[in-house]
Write a protein that holds these residues in place. Structure first.
Motif, PDB file in Angstrom:
ATOM      1  N   ARG A  66       0.685  -1.260  -0.182  1.00 38.40           N
ATOM      2  CA  ARG A  66      -0.064   0.010  -0.019  1.00 38.40           C
ATOM      3  C   ARG A  66       0.954   1.420   0.042  1.00 38.40           C
ATOM      4  O   ARG A  66       1.981   1.243   0.366  1.00 38.40           O
ATOM      5  N   GLY A  68       0.285   4.813   1.181  1.00 35.64           N
ATOM      6  CA  GLY A  68      -0.694   5.674   1.751  1.00 35.64           C
ATOM      7  C   GLY A  68      -1.867   4.523   2.273  1.00 35.64           C
ATOM      8  O   GLY A  68      -1.692   3.761   2.588  1.00 35.64           O
ATOM      9  N   LYS A  69      -3.313   4.856   1.936  1.00 40.26           N
ATOM     10  CA  LYS A  69      -4.190   3.942   2.145  1.00 40.26           C
ATOM     11  C   LYS A  69      -4.552   3.374   0.835  1.00 40.26           C
ATOM     12  O   LYS A  69      -5.557   2.654   0.813  1.00 40.26           O
ATOM     13  N   ARG A  70      -3.833   3.457  -0.104  1.00 40.65           N
ATOM     14  CA  ARG A  70      -4.226   3.176  -1.584  1.00 40.65           C
ATOM     15  C   ARG A  70      -3.497   1.915  -1.611  1.00 40.65           C
ATOM     16  O   ARG A  70      -2.266   1.773  -1.786  1.00 40.65           O
ATOM     17  N   PRO A  71      -4.072   0.619  -2.459  1.00 42.41           N
ATOM     18  CA  PRO A  71      -3.299  -0.351  -2.572  1.00 42.41           C
ATOM     19  C   PRO A  71      -2.657  -0.378  -3.852  1.00 42.41           C
ATOM     20  O   PRO A  71      -3.236   0.271  -4.643  1.00 42.41           O
TER      21      PRO A  71
END
Lengths: 207, 207
Positions: A66, A68-71
DNA sequence: TTCTTCATGTAATTAGTTACATGATTGA
DNA sequence: TCAATCATGTAACTAATTACATGAAGAA
């Protein structure tokens, strides 16, 4: 069953990249832009699809990371993948496929104006110069010891040389074609063939 | 509306052929095989579709004939078609698109054997020789005054020369590549780059 | 008269592209 | 803090291919 559909040349192109190192999908698209895409051009979205197929065939594995919070997904080749790649390298290949809207237009140039034809070959020349410059920069980076994957230089150079030769050929053809078309009258339909040039071309085609 | 979907380069390729003379669909496929297909390759079935689109746009007309009791369709260009073709010739074109499974394999040659790589470049050379021979025969027929559409020789020659130059380039590249690969050790991963060759290639790319 | 190749298409499938959506990062 | 660009994907669409079907003509 699951079948996961047959592997195409594009699949192997991606597999070959994974043989160098693991890549995220976006990084794969970057490689396509920079290197691979010159001999096997495919849209970025395709590169989000193909690795999934490789995973389904057991030739690659995927790992979720990931940012940040993005996969994001990073793919790596498996042993079976290396073997499949090696087998592919032994198989016979298709010959080059060339598509040129510009040459197509030259072929039909008698239906347009002489200036159209001149503009078309000038565009071909400009295209070749631009591509050549980018390609040459890569070579120069290697000479300066700054090229990525120096250990791959031996193979890279052979493919890069193909491109150099191709761009040069297009550029020289465009110059020659310009000279020919300049001799045409305003209405290309009345252009007389330059028989000396035909003879010379046939000679060039005789090795 | 009716829209009939947008015209593609392939549509114009067919339209250009119709500008020469009316053709039946099968005859169009023959032309593709012989001439056009070298710079704009498309499957025969496509040539059964495209002319319908041209008719829907008013750029061509179709006429039913029969061979025995079997019908066949012959297409002819309209005035609007000639105008559309002339407009297309003025528009900017895409640069050449090159796809080569063979060069792709050379690019990944370090994942296979040296012999694989040699076989691949040998196949490229054989391909170039074969294509070149066919292309040269066309030129020789023209020189002998036997070429079809002699009045198109001026334009044909320029496109034909592009092909001659391309085949020659592929063949010369393949010879050069063979020499390079022959210097590799058995395991291509251990191949040392030939820095002189890199330098020479960069020089070739500097016009 | 049967087989093969030439000729004329249509249908089913697919490989690939374009368009879209949206989060993260950078820099003005 | 806003805009632009980098990054990560999915969905919709389409251009093109492969597979199929069959009639006509010529050869064995």
């Amino acid at each position: 069953m699951s079948s996961a559909s047959r592997l195409t040349t594009t699949s192997y192109a991606v597999l070959g990249l994974l043989a160098i190192q693991p890549w995220s999908t976006y990084e794969l698209t970057r490689q396509m832009d920079r290197s691979l895409g010159r001999v096997w051009p495919r849209a970025a979205s395709k590169l989000y699809e193909e690795p999934k197929k490789l995973v389904a065939h057991g030739l690659a594995t995927s790992r979720q990371e990931r940012v940040g919070k993005r996969p994001r997904t990073v793919y790596a080749i498996t042993d079976a993948g290396r073997q499949a790649l090696a087998e592919w390298l032994q198989r016979p290949s298709e010959g080059p496929v060339l598509e040129s809207e510009q040459v197509l237009k030259v072929f039909f140039a008698d239906q347009g104006t002489r200036d159209d034809a001149l503009a078309t070959v000038a565009a071909a020349r400009a295209w070749a110069e631009e591509r050549n410059a980018a390609n040459r920069d890569v070579g120069q980076a290697y000479l300066a010891g700054e090229g990525a994957f120096q250990e791959r230089l031996a193979t890279n150079m052979i493919a890069g040389r193909f491109l150099t030769d191709f761009y040069r050929m297009v550029s020289e053809w465009a110059d020659w074609a310009t000279g020919q078309i300049e001799q045409w009258p305003d209405d290309p339909q009345r252009a007389e063939p330059d028989m000396d040039a035909v003879r010379e071309t046939v000679r060039r085609a005789t090795w």
